[in-house]
Scaffold this motif. Structure first.
Motif, PDB file in Angstrom:
ATOM      1  N   GLY A 225       0.582  -1.321  -0.204  1.00 18.17           N
ATOM      2  CA  GLY A 225      -0.045  -0.113   0.096  1.00 18.17           C
ATOM      3  C   GLY A 225       0.920   1.096  -0.097  1.00 18.17           C
ATOM      4  N   THR A 226       2.225   1.073   0.188  1.00 16.08           N
ATOM      5  CA  THR A 226       3.158   2.400  -0.138  1.00 16.08           C
ATOM      6  C   THR A 226       3.342   2.763  -1.496  1.00 16.08           C
ATOM      7  OG1 THR A 226       5.095   0.832   0.128  1.00 16.08           O
ATOM      8  CG2 THR A 226       4.009   2.043   2.278  1.00 16.08           C
ATOM      9  N   GLY A 227       3.719   3.829  -1.859  1.00 18.92           N
ATOM     10  CA  GLY A 227       3.936   4.393  -2.894  1.00 18.92           C
ATOM     11  C   GLY A 227       4.987   3.759  -3.791  1.00 18.92           C
ATOM     12  N   HIS A 228       6.310   3.849  -3.316  1.00 21.20           N
ATOM     13  CA  HIS A 228       7.317   3.196  -4.282  1.00 21.20           C
ATOM     14  C   HIS A 228       7.946   2.103  -3.422  1.00 21.20           C
ATOM     15  CE1 HIS A 228      11.614   4.045  -6.317  1.00 21.20           C
ATOM     16  NE2 HIS A 228      11.290   2.773  -6.343  1.00 21.20           N
ATOM     17  N   ARG A 229       7.813   0.971  -3.642  1.00 16.86           N
ATOM     18  CA  ARG A 229       8.335  -0.238  -2.954  1.00 16.86           C
ATOM     19  C   ARG A 229       9.402  -0.872  -3.549  1.00 16.86           C
ATOM     20  NH1 ARG A 229       4.760  -4.753  -2.902  1.00 16.86           N
ATOM     21  NH2 ARG A 229       5.504  -5.692  -0.854  1.00 16.86           N
ATOM     22  N   VAL A 230      10.497  -1.138  -2.858  1.00 13.93           N
ATOM     23  CA  VAL A 230      11.713  -1.765  -3.344  1.00 13.93           C
ATOM     24  C   VAL A 230      12.145  -3.125  -2.290  1.00 13.93           C
ATOM     25  CG1 VAL A 230      14.163  -1.768  -3.733  1.00 13.93           C
ATOM     26  CG2 VAL A 230      12.701   0.159  -4.396  1.00 13.93           C
ATOM     27  N   PRO A 237      17.544 -11.448  -7.552  1.00 11.50           N
ATOM     28  CA  PRO A 237      16.575 -10.436  -7.683  1.00 11.50           C
ATOM     29  C   PRO A 237      15.591 -10.228  -8.711  1.00 11.50           C
ATOM     30  CG  PRO A 237      18.659  -9.490  -8.064  1.00 11.50           C
ATOM     31  CD  PRO A 237      18.876 -11.043  -7.836  1.00 11.50           C
ATOM     32  N   GLY A 238      14.539 -10.035  -8.603  1.00 16.20           N
ATOM     33  CA  GLY A 238      13.458  -9.752  -9.684  1.00 16.20           C
ATOM     34  C   GLY A 238      13.539  -8.222 -10.024  1.00 16.20           C
ATOM     35  N   PRO A 239      12.809  -7.789 -10.944  1.00 11.89           N
ATOM     36  CA  PRO A 239      12.480  -6.177 -11.213  1.00 11.89           C
ATOM     37  C   PRO A 239      12.157  -5.494  -9.864  1.00 11.89           C
ATOM     38  CG  PRO A 239      11.518  -7.665 -12.809  1.00 11.89           C
ATOM     39  CD  PRO A 239      11.940  -8.536 -11.659  1.00 11.89           C
ATOM     40  N   GLY A 240      12.758  -4.533  -9.703  1.00 12.78           N
ATOM     41  CA  GLY A 240      12.484  -3.618  -8.442  1.00 12.78           C
ATOM     42  C   GLY A 240      13.087  -4.190  -7.161  1.00 12.78           C
ATOM     43  N   GLN A 241      14.103  -5.033  -7.339  1.00  9.27           N
ATOM     44  CA  GLN A 241      14.810  -5.643  -6.158  1.00  9.27           C
ATOM     45  C   GLN A 241      16.026  -5.640  -6.144  1.00  9.27           C
ATOM     46  OE1 GLN A 241      13.345  -9.914  -5.916  1.00  9.27           O
ATOM     47  NE2 GLN A 241      11.416  -8.971  -4.909  1.00  9.27           N
ATOM     48  N   LEU A 242      16.786  -5.613  -4.826  1.00  9.28           N
ATOM     49  CA  LEU A 242      18.238  -6.056  -4.803  1.00  9.28           C
ATOM     50  C   LEU A 242      18.369  -7.508  -4.377  1.00  9.28           C
ATOM     51  CD1 LEU A 242      17.959  -3.046  -4.318  1.00  9.28           C
ATOM     52  CD2 LEU A 242      20.015  -2.922  -3.189  1.00  9.28           C
ATOM     53  N   ASP A 251      21.621  -4.970  -7.979  1.00 13.16           N
ATOM     54  CA  ASP A 251      20.772  -4.093  -7.820  1.00 13.16           C
ATOM     55  C   ASP A 251      19.914  -3.970  -9.126  1.00 13.16           C
ATOM     56  OD1 ASP A 251      18.938  -1.868  -7.491  1.00 13.16           O
ATOM     57  OD2 ASP A 251      20.665  -0.446  -7.340  1.00 13.16           O
ATOM     58  N   LYS A 252      18.617  -4.324  -8.901  1.00  8.68           N
ATOM     59  CA  LYS A 252      17.689  -4.451 -10.205  1.00  8.68           C
ATOM     60  C   LYS A 252      16.502  -3.429  -9.978  1.00  8.68           C
ATOM     61  CE  LYS A 252      16.761  -7.688 -12.793  1.00  8.68           C
ATOM     62  NZ  LYS A 252      16.467  -9.180 -13.254  1.00  8.68           N
ATOM     63  N   ALA A 253      16.882  -2.385  -9.189  1.00 15.00           N
ATOM     64  CA  ALA A 253      15.692  -1.384  -8.684  1.00 15.00           C
ATOM     65  C   ALA A 253      16.007  -0.138  -8.948  1.00 15.00           C
ATOM     66  CB  ALA A 253      15.614  -1.362  -7.212  1.00 15.00           C
ATOM     67  N   PHE A 254      17.248   0.483  -8.899  1.00 13.72           N
ATOM     68  CA  PHE A 254      17.560   1.642  -9.179  1.00 13.72           C
ATOM     69  C   PHE A 254      18.709   1.664 -10.341  1.00 13.72           C
ATOM     70  CE2 PHE A 254      16.855   1.283  -4.836  1.00 13.72           C
ATOM     71  CZ  PHE A 254      16.146   2.060  -4.331  1.00 13.72           C
ATOM     72  N   GLY A 255      18.293   2.525 -11.159  1.00 14.08           N
ATOM     73  CA  GLY A 255      19.193   2.715 -12.277  1.00 14.08           C
ATOM     74  C   GLY A 255      18.825   1.767 -13.530  1.00 14.08           C
ATOM     75  N   ASP A 256      19.684   1.715 -14.537  1.00 11.33           N
ATOM     76  CA  ASP A 256      19.046   0.967 -15.709  1.00 11.33           C
ATOM     77  C   ASP A 256      19.763  -0.441 -15.617  1.00 11.33           C
ATOM     78  OD1 ASP A 256      17.630   3.135 -16.817  1.00 11.33           O
ATOM     79  OD2 ASP A 256      19.312   3.910 -17.681  1.00 11.33           O
ATOM     80  N   GLY A 257      18.932  -1.565 -15.943  1.00 12.70           N
ATOM     81  CA  GLY A 257      19.367  -2.846 -15.953  1.00 12.70           C
ATOM     82  C   GLY A 257      19.972  -3.223 -14.472  1.00 12.70           C
ATOM     83  N   ARG A 286      21.177   3.671  -2.151  1.00  7.80           N
ATOM     84  CA  ARG A 286      20.849   3.894  -3.462  1.00  7.80           C
ATOM     85  C   ARG A 286      19.706   4.681  -3.524  1.00  7.80           C
ATOM     86  NH1 ARG A 286      23.989   2.883  -7.579  1.00  7.80           N
ATOM     87  NH2 ARG A 286      22.579   1.748  -8.665  1.00  7.80           N
ATOM     88  N   ALA A 287      18.686   4.640  -2.756  1.00  7.63           N
ATOM     89  CA  ALA A 287      17.306   5.383  -2.712  1.00  7.63           C
ATOM     90  C   ALA A 287      18.055   7.088  -2.564  1.00  7.63           C
ATOM     91  CB  ALA A 287      16.352   5.029  -1.572  1.00  7.63           C
ATOM     92  N   HIS A 288      19.114   7.111  -2.114  1.00  5.97           N
ATOM     93  CA  HIS A 288      19.371   8.577  -1.730  1.00  5.97           C
ATOM     94  C   HIS A 288      20.504   8.840  -2.829  1.00  5.97           C
ATOM     95  CE1 HIS A 288      20.268  12.226   0.451  1.00  5.97           C
ATOM     96  NE2 HIS A 288      21.431  11.991   0.464  1.00  5.97           N
ATOM     97  N   GLY A 289      20.755   7.792  -3.903  1.00  7.18           N
ATOM     98  CA  GLY A 289      21.414   8.383  -4.880  1.00  7.18           C
ATOM     99  C   GLY A 289      22.821   8.004  -4.773  1.00  7.18           C
ATOM    100  N   VAL A 290      23.243   7.139  -4.071  1.00  7.22           N
ATOM    101  CA  VAL A 290      24.878   6.667  -3.756  1.00  7.22           C
ATOM    102  C   VAL A 290      25.052   5.642  -4.863  1.00  7.22           C
ATOM    103  CG1 VAL A 290      26.187   5.196  -2.155  1.00  7.22           C
ATOM    104  CG2 VAL A 290      24.543   6.896  -1.091  1.00  7.22           C
ATOM    105  N   PRO A 291      26.198   6.202  -5.583  1.00  6.46           N
ATOM    106  CA  PRO A 291      26.647   5.435  -6.606  1.00  6.46           C
ATOM    107  C   PRO A 291      27.358   3.959  -6.265  1.00  6.46           C
ATOM    108  CG  PRO A 291      28.232   6.865  -6.185  1.00  6.46           C
ATOM    109  CD  PRO A 291      27.245   7.370  -5.187  1.00  6.46           C
TER     110      PRO A 291
END
Length: 454
Positions: A225-230, A237-242, A251-257, A286-291
């Protein structure tokens, strides 16, 4: 009471670390501050201008707000009286949140809760943030009060939140948050597992990134029920998961591929539960943008806190491990699962938790068990039901001097190749000041024994 605190009359319940920090901040904000505690010797060193009162059972007339320390139960007479009088009661974390929102540049909040692994996850997170050059600090239940962190001018707060702290919070809105896992704990405080879960679930309030453990049904359900779930998982990992692929964290949640974040070898102490903690921390970072490169560096730079699967010594082929932080059955199960043949040291305050599943799951690993503490009979009964062939030694002494007998009994059971593991599955306050004290006493007893026989 969500505005400024200037001129308000505020009662702080508890003169411990968080209470003292809140009182100092309130005074600096221009509030009229009174601190109450049942132990007057704790008032020493409070800032000038803070009033004190011993053992209040009701707020003084004219009190606008009560800020409670997290350990105070809702049933405490003072907090019950405050509610009856219509005086708002909040915790130190809620106060810190409100304080932060009135700062010119409020920090980002990345928050961790769960039954086990909170401190490891939040300190891993802080290490990752620092590796990325972010001005960040671990705070909250990890030690540094959140109020002090807010006043410290950090850009990002890596916040560990206990169920007690969340219970006393109402308006927290995290930029990203994770419930690393949920197992039965603190039932004596919350009254039921459902209430405990509900307190944990408050961390997902708002529209921040909700990170959940895909391998833990309760964590996953709380995030629904939350907005952006990871999600994160120890599997592929599946799509949207680590998750884990081969020997890598991916990581398949943040960034491309697919993005490789780190090697499993970068995670220490080793073990599946610490890999899960690393994935949770990486998701927050990663949610905060850490490389990605900072994730691996942060893990390699990370220094585990004491009393978390810490090797005390290896002597005559026997490894002695201090995991005093394993204060509930879920944590003890994870600790036991890391080793093949264990002499298990357990017992203390079970806080209403059930241990049958723990004992049944670990039975084939147990070469012997040494029990101490108030609720040792509960564990002994579970061992009789699920591991009747395992030798058990009960230490009946009720003070920390009993640890010498515990260690001697464990040594008598152990053989080369074994691990003697302090993973009590219980809290420590029946015999010790806290779990670090229990761990220090254990390590001292081990060193005394091994030095004497070595």
């Amino acid at each position: 009471m969500s505005g400024t605190f200037s001129g308000k009359s505020v009662l702080v319940a508890g003169a411990g670390v968080s209470g003292r920090s809140a009182a100092a901040a309130l005074l600096a904000e221009g509030a009229k501050v009174t601190v109450t505690d049942s132990a007057p010797d704790r008032f020493g060193g409070l800032d000038a201008g803070i009033a004190t009162a011993v053992g209040l059972t009701a707020p003084p007339e004219g009190t606008d707000l009560v800020v409670t320390s997290p350990g105070w139960r809702p049933s405490s007479p003072l907090l019950v009286a405050a509610a009856e009088q219509g005086v708002e009661v909040i915790g130190e974390v809620e106060f810190a949140w409100r304080l932060a929102q009135h700062r010119p540049n409020p920090p980002a909040w990345l928050a961790v809760t769960g039954t086990n692994g909170k401190t490891t996850t939040v300190t891993m997170l802080a290490s990752m943030l620092r590796a990325a050059g972010v001005k960040a600090v671990a705070c909250g239940n990890v030690g540094l009060p959140v109020v002090a962190a807010v006043r410290g001018g950090y850009d990002v707060l890596a916040v560990e939140l206990s169920s007690f702290q969340l219970h006393w919070s109402s308006s927290l809105r995290m930029d990203a948050a994770v419930v690393v896992n949920i197992a039965e704990d603190h039932i004596d405080w919350h009254g039921s597992l459902a209430e405990y879960e509900a307190a944990k679930g408050k961390i997902y309030a708002g529209d921040g990134v909700a990170i959940y453990n895909a391998d833990d049904e309760r964590s996953a359900r709380l995030s629904e029920g939350t907005g952006h779930r990871v999600g994160f998982t120890l599997g592929e990992p599946g799509p949207g998961q680590l998750g884990v692929r081969g020997e890598s964290l991916v990581d398949k949640a943040f960034g491309d591929g697919d993005t490789v974040l780190a090697d499993i070898a970068d995670v220490h102490p080793p073990g599946p539960y610490n890999v899960a903690n690393a994935l949770a921390a990486a998701a927050l970072a990663r949610a905060h943008g850490v490389p990605a490169e900072a994730i691996g560096k942060g893990l390699r730079d990370f220094t585990p806190n004491p009393h978390r699967s810490a090797l005390v010594t290896e002597h005559e082929g026997i490894r002695w491990i201090d995991d005093s932080k394993a204060t509930n059955p879920h944590a003890a199960a994870a600790s036991l699962a890391t080793h093949d043949r264990v002499i298990w040291i357990a017992g203390g305050l079970l806080k209403g938790a059930v241990v049958d599943e723990l004992v049944a799951g670990a039975a084939d690993r147990l070469a012997g068990v040494v029990l101490l503490g108030r609720d040792r009979a509960v564990i002994a009964a579970a061992l009789a039901r699920h591991a009747p062939e395992v030798p058990v030694h009960e230490v009946t002494a009720g003070d920390h001097g009993a640890m010498t007998e515990v260690v001697r009994a464990a040594r008598a059971m152990a053989r080369p190749g074994d691990v003697v593991l302090l993973a009590p599955a219980a809290a420590s306050m029946d015999m010790f000041e806290d779990y670090p004290h229990r761990g220090r006493v254990f390590a001292e007893a081990v060193r005394n024994l091994t030095d004497r026989v070595g």
